[in-house]
Design an enzyme around this catalytic site. Structure first.
Site, mmCIF file in Angstrom:
data_model
loop_
_atom_site.group_PDB
_atom_site.id
_atom_site.type_symbol
_atom_site.label_atom_id
_atom_site.label_comp_id
_atom_site.label_asym_id
_atom_site.label_seq_id
_atom_site.Cartn_x
_atom_site.Cartn_y
_atom_site.Cartn_z
ATOM 1 N N TRP A 44 -8.395 -3.931 6.540
ATOM 2 C CA TRP A 44 -8.269 -5.042 5.577
ATOM 3 C C TRP A 44 -6.797 -5.424 5.427
ATOM 4 C CZ3 TRP A 44 -5.822 -5.825 0.894
ATOM 5 C CH2 TRP A 44 -6.281 -6.891 0.107
ATOM 6 N N ARG A 50 -21.513 5.911 10.965
ATOM 7 C CA ARG A 50 -21.493 7.368 11.090
ATOM 8 C C ARG A 50 -21.272 7.987 9.716
ATOM 9 N NH1 ARG A 50 -16.840 5.912 14.770
ATOM 10 N NH2 ARG A 50 -15.071 5.617 13.374
ATOM 11 N N ARG A 97 -22.034 2.968 3.614
ATOM 12 C CA ARG A 97 -20.731 3.010 4.294
ATOM 13 C C ARG A 97 -20.282 1.583 4.566
ATOM 14 N NH1 ARG A 97 -18.129 6.983 8.537
ATOM 15 N NH2 ARG A 97 -16.173 5.885 8.847
ATOM 16 N N SER A 121 -10.770 12.791 3.249
ATOM 17 C CA SER A 121 -11.483 13.872 3.942
ATOM 18 C C SER A 121 -10.531 15.002 4.324
ATOM 19 C CB SER A 121 -12.163 13.334 5.205
ATOM 20 O OG SER A 121 -11.194 13.065 6.204
ATOM 21 N N HIS A 142 -5.290 0.485 0.580
ATOM 22 C CA HIS A 142 -5.749 1.552 -0.317
ATOM 23 C C HIS A 142 -5.633 1.100 -1.779
ATOM 24 C CE1 HIS A 142 -6.264 4.022 3.119
ATOM 25 N NE2 HIS A 142 -4.993 4.286 3.330
ATOM 26 N N ASP A 198 -14.834 2.720 3.543
ATOM 27 C CA ASP A 198 -14.051 2.585 4.781
ATOM 28 C C ASP A 198 -13.589 1.144 4.972
ATOM 29 O OD1 ASP A 198 -12.851 3.453 7.095
ATOM 30 O OD2 ASP A 198 -14.660 3.280 8.318
ATOM 31 N N GLY A 199 -12.434 1.018 5.615
ATOM 32 C CA GLY A 199 -11.956 -0.320 6.000
ATOM 33 C C GLY A 199 -10.691 -0.768 5.296
ATOM 34 N N LEU A 241 -23.073 8.583 -16.554
ATOM 35 C CA LEU A 241 -22.962 8.592 -15.090
ATOM 36 C C LEU A 241 -22.117 9.779 -14.670
ATOM 37 C CD1 LEU A 241 -23.199 7.156 -12.262
ATOM 38 C CD2 LEU A 241 -21.020 6.046 -12.816
HETATM 39 C C1 FPP Z 1 -10.802 4.810 4.361
HETATM 40 O O1 FPP Z 1 -10.326 3.585 4.918
HETATM 41 C C2 FPP Z 1 -10.286 4.960 3.009
HETATM 42 C C3 FPP Z 1 -9.524 6.014 2.573
HETATM 43 C C4 FPP Z 1 -9.136 7.142 3.447
HETATM 44 C C5 FPP Z 1 -9.004 6.057 1.197
HETATM 45 C C6 FPP Z 1 -9.978 5.654 0.115
HETATM 46 C C7 FPP Z 1 -9.231 5.419 -1.127
HETATM 47 C C8 FPP Z 1 -9.452 4.425 -1.991
HETATM 48 C C9 FPP Z 1 -10.573 3.481 -1.876
HETATM 49 C C10 FPP Z 1 -8.477 4.256 -3.105
HETATM 50 C C11 FPP Z 1 -8.952 4.489 -4.475
HETATM 51 C C12 FPP Z 1 -9.893 5.622 -4.667
HETATM 52 C C13 FPP Z 1 -10.031 6.372 -5.776
HETATM 53 C C14 FPP Z 1 -11.205 7.263 -5.901
HETATM 54 C C15 FPP Z 1 -9.061 6.385 -6.886
HETATM 55 P P1 FPP Z 1 -9.391 3.656 6.203
HETATM 56 O O2 FPP Z 1 -7.985 3.813 5.746
HETATM 57 O O3 FPP Z 1 -9.863 4.715 7.144
HETATM 58 O O4 FPP Z 1 -9.617 2.218 6.807
HETATM 59 P P2 FPP Z 1 -9.593 1.810 8.354
HETATM 60 O O5 FPP Z 1 -10.821 2.437 8.987
HETATM 61 O O6 FPP Z 1 -9.690 0.333 8.296
HETATM 62 O O7 FPP Z 1 -8.315 2.311 8.927
#
Ligand code: FPP
Length: 250
Positions: free
Chosen positions: A29, A198, A192, A69, A41, A24-25, A135
């Site tokens: 960021w 959460r 997390r 999700s 992302h 998350d984040g 793994l």
């Molecule tokens: C949550 O942060 C992150 C996501 C919904 C996307 C996760 C995806 C990656 C880390 C990219 C690469 C992954 C793979 C497996 C190839 P958020 O967008 O909710 O952040 P925020 O809470 O700061 O808005």
């Protein structure tokens, strides 16, 4: 091997068998740098590589990453499309890294909701890494813990309807065999990033006894050193599984 002050070899700190991570984040960021959320992302891919390599190096058996999700489908269409493109590109670009690290890749979640070109890449990468055994990596996409439990409940209900199973004979093991993580040990460490504390509908059944570790670090900044700190926290926990501390220590 660790050495103690006496010079005798000390036991290595306990490692988790299975680590589950909510990454998350990314959005915060990117916003913090005045950039689009998609930049967060993209930058989140680096730490994905980092934790895969670190887990493989440590001999951790399984790693499960929450990438998207069931609820994330409701984000702006442009963000969803950008993430799907990122998953496609990452599957192409990271396959050599997965092979080098002996990673067996699998995606979990409602994969039928994904576009065909992403499903095709997932199938190809899953097949290409099927013989790897160092793994086991699960990437959760279009995944929800409640949806996972509901699917398992439907599976056992269907077996009951067909007369194959009596409801009174249903065991926890039998039920868990219908979950997305069937065949894997439950995650024993949940990480997390991003400061929220959460679970957000991740692996609700499987996290029953996981040790929870939360860090303020935003996912794109999560480093190998941060992963080591999480492992150290895990090593310092006493896992009791409902027993008393004395019982566990004896
Ligand atoms: C949550 O942060 C992150 C996501 C919904 C996307 C996760 C995806 C990656 C880390 C990219 C690469 C992954 C793979 C497996 C190839 P958020 O967008 O909710 O952040 P925020 O809470 O700061 O808005």
């Amino acid at each position: 091997m660790h050495s103690s002050p006496s010079g005798l070899a000390a036991a290595a700190p306990p490692l988790p068998c299975h680590v589950a991570i909510v990454m998350d984040g990314n959005g915060r960021w990117a916003s913090g740098q005045g950039r689009e959320r998609s930049a967060g992302h993209h930058s989140g891919l680096g730490p994905v590589r980092t934790v895969i390599e670190a887990a493989a190096r440590h001999g951790i058996e399984a790693l499960t990453l929450f990438a998207f999700s069931s609820e994330n489908w409701s984000r702006p269409a442009s963000e969803v499309a950008g993430l799907m493109n990122l998953f496609c590109d990452a599957l192409d670009a990271e396959l050599p890294m997965l092979q080098t690290n002996g990673v067996r890749l699998r995606f979990i979640g409602e994969l039928s909701a994904l576009e065909a070109r992403l499903r095709a890449r997932i199938d190809a990468a899953t097949a290409a890494t099927a013989a790897n055994s160092r793994l086991r990596l699960q990437v959760a996409v279009s995944y929800g813990g409640r949806q996972d439990i509901l699917a398992a409940a439907r599976r056992v209900a269907a077996r009951c309807e067909r007369g194959e199973l009596r409801s009174s004979e249903l065991s926890a093991e039998e039920f868990a065999a219908g979950l997305a993580l069937a065949g894997l040990p439950d995650p024993d460490l949940f990480i997390r990033t991003g400061g929220e504390q959460r679970i957000s509908n991740f692996l609700l059944w499987n996290l029953a006894y996981a040790e929870l570790y939360f860090t303020e670090t935003l996912w794109p900044d999560f480093s190998a050193a941060d992963f080591e700190i999480a492992l150290q926290h895990f090593a310092g926990r006493q896992r009791r599984f409902g027993l008393t501390g004395t019982q566990v220590a004896s």
